[in-house]
Design an enzyme around this catalytic site. Sequence first.
Site, PDB file in Angstrom:
ATOM      1  N   HIS A   7      -8.342  30.153 -15.195  1.00 26.40           N
ATOM      2  CA  HIS A   7      -8.045  28.789 -15.630  1.00 26.40           C
ATOM      3  C   HIS A   7      -9.336  27.971 -15.739  1.00 26.40           C
ATOM      4  CE1 HIS A   7      -6.379  24.628 -14.565  1.00 26.40           C
ATOM      5  NE2 HIS A   7      -5.800  24.935 -15.706  1.00 26.40           N
ATOM      6  N   ARG A   8      -9.683  27.608 -16.980  1.00 33.20           N
ATOM      7  CA  ARG A   8     -10.955  26.938 -17.274  1.00 33.20           C
ATOM      8  C   ARG A   8     -12.140  27.815 -16.856  1.00 33.20           C
ATOM      9  NH1 ARG A   8      -9.240  20.977 -14.778  1.00 33.20           N
ATOM     10  NH2 ARG A   8      -7.093  21.069 -15.526  1.00 33.20           N
ATOM     11  N   GLU A  34      -8.612  30.983 -19.948  1.00 31.97           N
ATOM     12  CA  GLU A  34      -7.948  29.803 -20.497  1.00 31.97           C
ATOM     13  C   GLU A  34      -8.990  28.713 -20.647  1.00 31.97           C
ATOM     14  OE1 GLU A  34      -5.929  25.783 -20.113  1.00 31.97           O
ATOM     15  OE2 GLU A  34      -7.469  26.710 -18.856  1.00 31.97           O
ATOM     16  N   ASP A  36      -9.795  24.601 -22.580  1.00 35.71           N
ATOM     17  CA  ASP A  36      -9.263  23.398 -23.213  1.00 35.71           C
ATOM     18  C   ASP A  36     -10.193  22.991 -24.339  1.00 35.71           C
ATOM     19  OD1 ASP A  36      -7.201  22.634 -21.011  1.00 35.71           O
ATOM     20  OD2 ASP A  36      -9.068  22.908 -19.914  1.00 35.71           O
ATOM     21  N   HIS A  49     -11.697  19.704 -20.631  1.00 34.71           N
ATOM     22  CA  HIS A  49     -10.336  19.334 -20.246  1.00 34.71           C
ATOM     23  C   HIS A  49     -10.091  17.848 -20.456  1.00 34.71           C
ATOM     24  CE1 HIS A  49      -7.208  17.895 -17.458  1.00 34.71           C
ATOM     25  NE2 HIS A  49      -6.597  19.028 -17.769  1.00 34.71           N
ATOM     26  N   GLU A 109      -6.014  25.966 -25.106  1.00 31.23           N
ATOM     27  CA  GLU A 109      -5.126  24.812 -24.990  1.00 31.23           C
ATOM     28  C   GLU A 109      -5.683  23.669 -25.825  1.00 31.23           C
ATOM     29  OE1 GLU A 109      -3.666  21.315 -22.001  1.00 31.23           O
ATOM     30  OE2 GLU A 109      -4.145  23.238 -21.055  1.00 31.23           O
ATOM     31  N   LYS A 111      -5.865  20.031 -26.571  1.00 37.09           N
ATOM     32  CA  LYS A 111      -5.576  18.842 -25.790  1.00 37.09           C
ATOM     33  C   LYS A 111      -4.776  17.831 -26.611  1.00 37.09           C
ATOM     34  CE  LYS A 111      -6.408  18.570 -22.235  1.00 37.09           C
ATOM     35  NZ  LYS A 111      -5.665  19.180 -21.097  1.00 37.09           N
ATOM     36  N   ASP A 234      -7.260  29.225 -10.610  1.00 34.41           N
ATOM     37  CA  ASP A 234      -8.670  28.874 -10.420  1.00 34.41           C
ATOM     38  C   ASP A 234      -9.397  29.928  -9.586  1.00 34.41           C
ATOM     39  OD1 ASP A 234      -8.185  26.398 -11.719  1.00 34.41           O
ATOM     40  OD2 ASP A 234      -7.493  25.519  -9.839  1.00 34.41           O
TER      41      ASP A 234
END
Length: 246
Positions: A7-8, A34, A36, A49, A109, A111, A234
């Site tokens: 995640h990120r 992943e 953003d 993000h 993703e 935004k 994370d």
Amino acid sequence: MKKVFAHRGMSAIAPENTLAAFSLCQQHGIKWIECDVDILADGTVVVSHDDTLDRCTDLSGSLYQINKADLAGIDAGSWFHDDFIGEPIPTFDQLIELVNKHQMNINVEIKSCTAGWGMTDKLLTNVIVGLEKLDSGRELIVSSFNHLALAEFKHRRPQTKVACLFESATLGEDWESVLQACEAEYIHPEDHNLTQEMVERFKAAGYQINVYTVNDLARANQLFNWGVDGVFTDIAHRFPSKYKQS
């Protein structure tokens, strides 16, 4: 194989949404990342993000008021650790290059661009341009909380699998209508308040399920036993080897 999405990037051990965080995935055997994406004033798609610089850089202000040339003067790493001083905000093109190089798979993703539909439209257009540079062998999911934007993306790029993101508070009884409107293959629900019965309903309707953000190994195990396909975390580096690829 159950999917573990960084995640990120490896955001517990490197500053989130930086090339450093994504690069660490390879040595830890994590194939899915992943990220953003949002847009700058000049149309450059960047990996971030937030739509402001305040939380994860050394500056304050809006992404929508800076241009690509400004990125060189922005430090997105020193807030996290001295090892990452000078780490930049990546452009989407830079990330795609890294994904191709390390042969990773990617969840992008989009935004919920707060600068209005004109900028959202430009974000969709420029993300699609960026995705043309992704190697054909890489797996791809595009997700968003903005289901109107996601439906428009799917209309423009129907070959890409898409996922509707839901916070637990917005996951109502109309979820299936939303997924159908977006022609989605995936549902990405928030972990909070997610039950086995809900997972079974999503599965029965024919959708794949990736859950965010799961930072507890026992909870991840429970979710996988319920039938979810993947989790965003994370702490991907802490997952046992059965979830990793060499």
